[in-house]
Scaffold this motif. Structure first.
Motif, PDB file in Angstrom:
ATOM      1  N   GLY A 118      -2.907  -5.106  -7.856  1.00 31.78           N
ATOM      2  CA  GLY A 118      -2.854  -6.805  -7.934  1.00 31.78           C
ATOM      3  C   GLY A 118      -0.813  -6.755  -8.842  1.00 31.78           C
ATOM      4  N   PRO A 119      -0.666  -6.049  -9.160  1.00 29.10           N
ATOM      5  CA  PRO A 119       0.419  -6.047  -9.792  1.00 29.10           C
ATOM      6  C   PRO A 119       1.892  -5.751  -8.932  1.00 29.10           C
ATOM      7  CG  PRO A 119      -0.301  -4.478 -12.035  1.00 29.10           C
ATOM      8  CD  PRO A 119      -1.677  -4.566 -10.351  1.00 29.10           C
ATOM      9  N   VAL A 120       1.232  -5.151  -7.869  1.00 26.48           N
ATOM     10  CA  VAL A 120       2.105  -5.033  -6.853  1.00 26.48           C
ATOM     11  C   VAL A 120       2.267  -6.042  -5.874  1.00 26.48           C
ATOM     12  CG1 VAL A 120       2.013  -3.369  -4.758  1.00 26.48           C
ATOM     13  CG2 VAL A 120       1.358  -2.023  -7.187  1.00 26.48           C
ATOM     14  N   PHE A 121       1.157  -6.603  -5.812  1.00 23.76           N
ATOM     15  CA  PHE A 121       1.086  -7.901  -4.635  1.00 23.76           C
ATOM     16  C   PHE A 121       1.579  -9.087  -6.047  1.00 23.76           C
ATOM     17  CE2 PHE A 121      -1.813  -5.803  -2.089  1.00 23.76           C
ATOM     18  CZ  PHE A 121      -1.104  -5.924  -1.316  1.00 23.76           C
ATOM     19  N   ARG A 122       2.156  -9.043  -7.032  1.00 25.68           N
ATOM     20  CA  ARG A 122       2.792  -9.510  -7.796  1.00 25.68           C
ATOM     21  C   ARG A 122       1.323 -11.021  -8.086  1.00 25.68           C
ATOM     22  NH1 ARG A 122       7.563 -10.388  -8.578  1.00 25.68           N
ATOM     23  NH2 ARG A 122       7.948 -12.760  -8.874  1.00 25.68           N
TER      24      ARG A 122
ATOM     25  N   VAL B 299      -7.452  -2.769   5.811  1.00 29.67           N
ATOM     26  CA  VAL B 299      -7.926  -3.373   7.114  1.00 29.67           C
ATOM     27  C   VAL B 299      -8.687  -5.312   5.776  1.00 29.67           C
ATOM     28  CG1 VAL B 299      -9.880  -3.887   7.990  1.00 29.67           C
ATOM     29  CG2 VAL B 299      -8.858  -2.030   8.496  1.00 29.67           C
ATOM     30  N   PHE B 300      -9.333  -4.742   4.635  1.00 24.34           N
ATOM     31  CA  PHE B 300     -10.202  -5.733   3.865  1.00 24.34           C
ATOM     32  C   PHE B 300      -8.752  -6.667   3.908  1.00 24.34           C
ATOM     33  CE2 PHE B 300     -13.010  -1.270   3.539  1.00 24.34           C
ATOM     34  CZ  PHE B 300     -13.970  -2.354   4.354  1.00 24.34           C
ATOM     35  N   LEU B 301      -7.469  -6.064   2.935  1.00 18.01           N
ATOM     36  CA  LEU B 301      -6.512  -7.330   2.709  1.00 18.01           C
ATOM     37  C   LEU B 301      -5.717  -7.713   3.233  1.00 18.01           C
ATOM     38  CD1 LEU B 301      -4.495  -4.802  -0.643  1.00 18.01           C
ATOM     39  CD2 LEU B 301      -7.027  -6.669  -0.308  1.00 18.01           C
ATOM     40  N   ALA B 302      -5.542  -7.206   4.675  1.00 16.27           N
ATOM     41  CA  ALA B 302      -5.502  -8.694   6.132  1.00 16.27           C
ATOM     42  C   ALA B 302      -5.981  -9.202   6.250  1.00 16.27           C
ATOM     43  CB  ALA B 302      -5.210  -7.372   7.132  1.00 16.27           C
ATOM     44  N   LYS B 303      -7.042  -9.414   6.205  1.00 14.59           N
ATOM     45  CA  LYS B 303      -8.427 -10.678   6.554  1.00 14.59           C
ATOM     46  C   LYS B 303      -8.396 -11.624   5.215  1.00 14.59           C
ATOM     47  CE  LYS B 303     -11.076  -8.026   9.920  1.00 14.59           C
ATOM     48  NZ  LYS B 303     -11.666  -7.528  10.657  1.00 14.59           N
ATOM     49  N   ALA B 304      -8.132 -11.137   4.141  1.00 16.08           N
ATOM     50  CA  ALA B 304      -8.411 -12.052   2.755  1.00 16.08           C
ATOM     51  C   ALA B 304      -7.223 -13.094   2.516  1.00 16.08           C
ATOM     52  CB  ALA B 304      -8.477 -10.280   1.617  1.00 16.08           C
ATOM     53  N   PRO B 305      -7.644 -13.807   2.020  1.00 12.56           N
ATOM     54  CA  PRO B 305      -6.456 -14.975   1.177  1.00 12.56           C
ATOM     55  C   PRO B 305      -5.749 -13.986   1.009  1.00 12.56           C
ATOM     56  CG  PRO B 305      -8.721 -15.860   0.910  1.00 12.56           C
ATOM     57  CD  PRO B 305      -8.733 -14.103   1.287  1.00 12.56           C
ATOM     58  N   PRO B 306      -4.238 -15.081   0.889  1.00 14.42           N
ATOM     59  CA  PRO B 306      -3.040 -14.401   0.550  1.00 14.42           C
ATOM     60  C   PRO B 306      -3.110 -14.193  -1.067  1.00 14.42           C
ATOM     61  CG  PRO B 306      -2.425 -16.566   1.450  1.00 14.42           C
ATOM     62  CD  PRO B 306      -3.800 -15.811   1.517  1.00 14.42           C
ATOM     63  N   PRO B 307      -2.630 -13.759  -2.006  1.00 14.71           N
ATOM     64  CA  PRO B 307      -2.026 -13.439  -3.324  1.00 14.71           C
ATOM     65  C   PRO B 307      -1.729 -14.419  -3.948  1.00 14.71           C
ATOM     66  CG  PRO B 307      -0.676 -12.058  -2.749  1.00 14.71           C
ATOM     67  CD  PRO B 307      -1.327 -12.535  -1.505  1.00 14.71           C
ATOM     68  N   ILE B 308      -2.133 -15.154  -4.685  1.00 16.76           N
ATOM     69  CA  ILE B 308      -1.623 -15.654  -5.836  1.00 16.76           C
ATOM     70  C   ILE B 308      -0.738 -15.220  -6.163  1.00 16.76           C
ATOM     71  CG2 ILE B 308      -1.643 -17.963  -7.647  1.00 16.76           C
ATOM     72  CD1 ILE B 308      -4.360 -17.435  -6.783  1.00 16.76           C
ATOM     73  N   ASP B 309       0.654 -16.083  -6.446  1.00 18.60           N
ATOM     74  CA  ASP B 309       2.603 -15.205  -7.174  1.00 18.60           C
ATOM     75  C   ASP B 309       1.958 -15.763  -8.066  1.00 18.60           C
ATOM     76  OD1 ASP B 309       4.635 -14.117  -8.267  1.00 18.60           O
ATOM     77  OD2 ASP B 309       5.574 -13.850  -6.318  1.00 18.60           O
ATOM     78  N   VAL B 310       1.157 -14.944  -9.188  1.00 22.26           N
ATOM     79  CA  VAL B 310       1.460 -15.483 -10.610  1.00 22.26           C
ATOM     80  C   VAL B 310       2.941 -15.578 -11.077  1.00 22.26           C
ATOM     81  CG1 VAL B 310      -1.057 -14.393 -11.011  1.00 22.26           C
ATOM     82  CG2 VAL B 310       0.637 -13.273 -12.092  1.00 22.26           C
TER      83      VAL B 310
ATOM     84  N   LEU C  37       0.662  -1.263   0.090  1.00 20.10           N
ATOM     85  CA  LEU C  37       0.051  -0.331  -0.019  1.00 20.10           C
ATOM     86  C   LEU C  37       0.988   1.094   0.155  1.00 20.10           C
ATOM     87  CD1 LEU C  37      -3.335  -0.948   2.821  1.00 20.10           C
ATOM     88  CD2 LEU C  37      -2.994  -0.453  -0.329  1.00 20.10           C
ATOM     89  N   PHE C  38       1.952   0.996   0.321  1.00 13.03           N
ATOM     90  CA  PHE C  38       2.893   2.517   0.858  1.00 13.03           C
ATOM     91  C   PHE C  38       3.346   2.757  -0.594  1.00 13.03           C
ATOM     92  CE2 PHE C  38       2.644   3.199   5.375  1.00 13.03           C
ATOM     93  CZ  PHE C  38       3.492   4.280   5.685  1.00 13.03           C
ATOM     94  N   GLU C  39       3.892   1.632  -1.556  1.00 13.90           N
ATOM     95  CA  GLU C  39       4.473   1.231  -2.533  1.00 13.90           C
ATOM     96  C   GLU C  39       3.847   2.071  -3.785  1.00 13.90           C
ATOM     97  OE1 GLU C  39       5.970  -1.090  -6.081  1.00 13.90           O
ATOM     98  OE2 GLU C  39       6.105  -2.025  -4.400  1.00 13.90           O
ATOM     99  N   ALA C  40       2.201   1.597  -3.482  1.00 16.78           N
ATOM    100  CA  ALA C  40       1.084   1.741  -4.382  1.00 16.78           C
ATOM    101  C   ALA C  40       0.847   3.421  -4.428  1.00 16.78           C
ATOM    102  CB  ALA C  40       0.019   1.110  -4.676  1.00 16.78           C
ATOM    103  N   PHE C  41       0.824   4.141  -3.369  1.00 14.31           N
ATOM    104  CA  PHE C  41      -0.194   5.130  -2.635  1.00 14.31           C
ATOM    105  C   PHE C  41       1.135   6.352  -2.187  1.00 14.31           C
ATOM    106  CE2 PHE C  41      -3.501   2.104  -1.207  1.00 14.31           C
ATOM    107  CZ  PHE C  41      -4.447   3.283  -3.089  1.00 14.31           C
TER     108      PHE C  41
END
Length: 260
Positions: free
Chosen positions: A143-147, A214-225, A31-35
């Motif tokens: 999405g691209p930030v989280f790979r 908050v929303f993303l911390a509770k979400a499943p981890p990202p899939i590193d495509v 988030l810090f990188e994106a914003f």
């Protein structure tokens, strides 16, 4: 039961807490990188703050506009010298430049703020419309930030839900900000509008970022495509190497049988 046989009751919670902390740390860093982080916020606030400060003192539109544009350019140069990313500084320069052009063309100092206000309103509507359409804008941005690119759309419904909630949060917060600023644009003077706008730069942004976290911390981890693609490439290379080794190993045996 020996001490080695006894279950370690604190091992699993520690592992879970560690993975949870890691996920939150990754989310926060992304988030810090994106914003843009703290520096990005400073670059967003400083030109408008300088404009309204100078205009409050001397009511000189030209001096206020030139000072705001100059400080934006200085921040871009500083980033270039430090070989840092310039996307946030450049966006600030374009925003300030549009404001300067509007204000100079109309001769109305309040028009310095109009492009930014219109951008905020348009962004609010974009967040809301994309969330309703099932392609939340915040997911496209992060999405691209989280790979993970767009894997969350079809392969990770939990993250899609989190991105949708975050997009709704951004849209409603920015819509509320616009609902405050546009009446002031019509009814308040330039100084009042400017100070309110500067005041509303950071708090709504921080609230939206916090809710996204908050929303993303509770979400499943990202899939590193990207990792998946790299793994497929490695597997393909290993198969090709094994096939080449097999071909190289069987050829001499074939020749030996023919000689026999």
């Amino acid at each position: 039961m020996t001490s080695l046989d006894k279950p370690t009751t604190d091992d699993k919670p520690t592992t879970g807490d560690t993975s949870s902390d890691d996920a939150r740390a990754v989310t926060e860093a992304a988030l810090f990188e994106a914003f843009g982080g703290v520096r990005g916020m400073v670059e967003t606030v400083l030109p408008g703050l300088l404009f309204v400060s100078i205009y409050t003192v001397n009511k000189d539109l030209h001096m206020s506009a030139i000072a705001a544009l100059a400080v934006s350019l200085v921040m871009v140069v500083v980033r270039l010298v430090m070989k840092d990313t310039v996307k946030h500084a450049f966006s600030g320069v374009f925003g300030v430049a549009f404001g300067v052009v509007f204000a100079m063309m109309t001769g109305n100092a309040k028009d310095f703020y109009l492009p930014g206000m219109l951008y905020t309103l348009g962004l609010a509507l974009a967040y809301i419309v994309t969330a309703m359409a099932g392609v939340p804008l915040i997911g496209l941005m992060l999405g691209p930030v989280f790979r993970e690119n767009l894997s969350w759309r079809t392969r990770n419904p939990g993250r899609k839900k989190a991105y949708t909630k975050a997009s709704w949060a951004w849209g409603l917060i920015l819509l509320g900000k616009s609902a405050i600023l546009f009446p002031l644009y019509w009814w308040a003077d330039t100084t009042q509008l400017g100070w309110v706008l500067v005041t509303l730069k950071i708090p709504p942004f921080l609230l939206a970022v916090y809710l996204t976290w908050v929303f993303l911390a509770k979400a499943p981890p990202p899939i590193d495509v990207f990792a998946e693609m790299e793994a497929r490439e490695r597997a393909e290379e290993e198969r090709e190497a094994a096939s080449a080794q097999e071909d190289g190993g069987t050829a001499p045996a074939g020749r030996h049988r023919r000689r026999a």
